[in-house]
Design a protein around this motif. Sequence first.
Motif, PDB file in Angstrom:
ATOM      1  N   GLY A  44       3.365   0.486   3.995  1.00  0.00           N
ATOM      2  CA  GLY A  44       3.326   1.617   3.086  1.00  0.00           C
ATOM      3  C   GLY A  44       4.713   2.030   2.634  1.00  0.00           C
ATOM      4  O   GLY A  44       5.702   1.316   2.842  1.00  0.00           O
ATOM      5  N   ARG A  72       0.842  -1.201   0.000  1.00  0.00           N
ATOM      6  CA  ARG A  72       0.000   0.000   0.000  1.00  0.00           C
ATOM      7  C   ARG A  72       0.877   1.250   0.000  1.00  0.00           C
ATOM      8  O   ARG A  72       0.916   1.995   0.973  1.00  0.00           O
ATOM      9  CB  ARG A  72      -0.926  -0.016   1.212  1.00  0.00           C
ATOM     10  N   GLU A 108       1.444   4.675  -0.393  1.00  0.00           N
ATOM     11  CA  GLU A 108       0.601   5.866  -0.486  1.00  0.00           C
ATOM     12  C   GLU A 108       1.338   7.054  -1.113  1.00  0.00           C
ATOM     13  O   GLU A 108       0.708   8.029  -1.514  1.00  0.00           O
ATOM     14  CB  GLU A 108       0.077   6.247   0.907  1.00  0.00           C
TER      15      GLU A 108
END
Length: 110
Positions: free
Chosen positions: A76, A47, A49
Amino acid sequence: MRFLDDWDRPPETRIKSVVLLAPFGVMFDKAGLAGVKVPVLMFQPERDEMLPNAFNGEWIRDSLPQRPDYRTVPGGHFIFIQPCSPELAASVPRVCADPPGVNRGVIQNQ
């Protein structure tokens, strides 16, 4: 520099392999990656971001002339930075905070 536009650069022979962590891919096109002839190991956060996978890690993976060893890891974008001290976590929580159940120290040791 215009006078170097047609210069045939010699191949780089010192680099034997490449490891990429959450790579920034939007600055490369397939033509620019065509000369990569060494093995590539890529680690991509699940993930990310900061650098969306489709335009960065996955783009590089799919644009290299030979498919890299591509691995995803939980977390992340900042998962590859060492675990933060309490002082650093207080001053830059965005860099230091991982999703629930994600331990960057454990991931990095693996």
